[in-house]
Design an enzyme around this catalytic site. Structure first.
Site, PDB file in Angstrom:
ATOM      1  N   SER A 118      28.939  32.686  51.209  1.00 21.13           N
ATOM      2  CA  SER A 118      28.067  33.320  50.229  1.00 21.13           C
ATOM      3  C   SER A 118      28.601  33.168  48.815  1.00 21.13           C
ATOM      4  CB  SER A 118      27.908  34.801  50.557  1.00 21.13           C
ATOM      5  OG  SER A 118      29.115  35.469  50.349  1.00 21.13           O
ATOM      6  N   LYS A 152      31.475  39.801  44.972  1.00 22.38           N
ATOM      7  CA  LYS A 152      30.354  39.332  44.172  1.00 22.38           C
ATOM      8  C   LYS A 152      30.640  39.475  42.690  1.00 22.38           C
ATOM      9  CE  LYS A 152      26.711  40.142  47.541  1.00 22.38           C
ATOM     10  NZ  LYS A 152      26.769  38.729  47.931  1.00 22.38           N
TER      11      LYS A 152
END
Lengths: 208, 208
Positions: free
Chosen positions: A122, A159
């Site tokens: 990701s 993230k």
DNA sequence: ATCTTTACCATACATATGTATGGTATCGAA
DNA sequence: TTCGATACCATACATATGTATGGTAAAGAT
């Protein structure tokens, strides 16, 4: 290759890891003996012999402090991923989560950084790939655009961080993933640290 | 806090760093003496004393291998970056570093290996990006599939290495680029080393 | 009931290791 | 010219260190 250790042998191995990582140098037989309350170095000597026979360490004979860890990557020990603890924070990781990480088992973490191994793709648009090791600093204030490790509802995410007026946005580089929006007062959200570096060893095969 | 070291002291300090990083444990006085051709441990003893007085190391008295680096924050070691590679451009390795970076101590840096900074995006399909630091080991036999730094007709290439019967293939991850085929006896081809690791610091600019 | 494994202890020993001390030679500054 | 710093050597010494060997005790397996 690696047989089961007995309870005592496991504790001694843990001590070895602690010393080597924390102190920098492997302990002598005498130091190990003192730590475990043994009156004799020979006891330690025999334990080390057993641990070596089982493949966990390698001793350099005749060499003082000549104990080496055979463990993978020196920094990671295979462990179950669920319910582990990193840097004092309870961190539960779902194996099926988008971002799962494997934790270093070293008890004594360096004060201002620790390591996490990234699993999953990701973050590939941030140029971080499965198998990479990220260096996380827990003592920095996150700035917009920085990559952070955070705990959200007991799951770990890695993230990009963006602070908005009344909320925090965690954005994946990958457009497939929607940004995660956290309201300011949301309680089960915690920033673990900021990713300050990435390291990748090429010695193994690449992560698929 | 840290005074200037003399040339010899600097070399000894470098040796200490190499040993501690590469070998895992600090050397004994005798080992240092052997390495530098000294016939006597006392010589080393006096050099170490000077290095310690100048604040670069800390000795743990009466303790074998009790040398600690004061530089090292436990996590990063200053390392010289010897040059830059940009695919296609001639590779110059400067004897004096073009730069110094703080390399995490987890990064495996085998003896004799050196650091290069990558320029350009020609390696992005190998997950190596502009600005990344690659760790290059010149003393390994390249195996199929490994990423190597090579010089071909005075230009540097960083590609995956594949050895065929009578030729060597250098393959880009990017299918747009055709593999480069080198016949066995081609003279102006040289392998500089094998890329054993990649490090990227996130502290400055973010990757675009 | 015997044997093996694990977990300790004690003693003995060669040598690895850090340290103390004193000496020689060179070089540059005062 | 003298002095201090640097760079080496040699010798001596206490002890730290790894190793070898033999012994005791408990627990579990055969």
């Amino acid at each position: 290759m690696t047989q089961e250790l007995t309870e005592i042998q496991r504790k001694i191995l843990e001590f070895l890891i602690d010393e080597i990582k924390g102190n920098g140098i492997p302990p002598t037989l005498a130091e190990i003996a003192v730590h475990f309350g043994y009156k004799n170095r020979a006891t330690v000597q025999q334990h080390l012999g057993a641990i070596e026979r089982k493949g966990y360490i390698k001793k350099n004979p005749k060499l003082s402090r000549g104990i080496k860890l055979t463990l993978e990557e020196k920094f990671f020990v295979p462990r179950p991923v669920l319910g582990e603890v990193a840097a004092g924070n309870p961190l539960t990781i779902y194996p099926d989560a988008i971002d799962t990480i494997e934790l270093p088992t070293i008890a004594k973490m360096p004060k201002d950084s620790f390591l996490l191994r990234v699993k999953g793709d990701s973050l590939k648009d941030a140029h971080i790939f499965s198998g990479d090791i990220i260096i996380v600093n827990p003592n920095l204030e996150p700035k917009n655009g920085q990559i952070v490790v955070a705990i959200l509802d007991d799951a770990a995410v890695v993230k990009r961080f963006y602070k908005k007026k009344n909320q925090i946005e965690l954005v994946s580089e990958n457009p497939e993933f929607e940004p995660i929006v956290i309201e300011r007062n949301y309680s089960s959200f915690n920033i673990v640290g900021i990713v300050v570096g990435v390291y990748r060893s090429m010695e193994r095969k690449k992560a698929g």
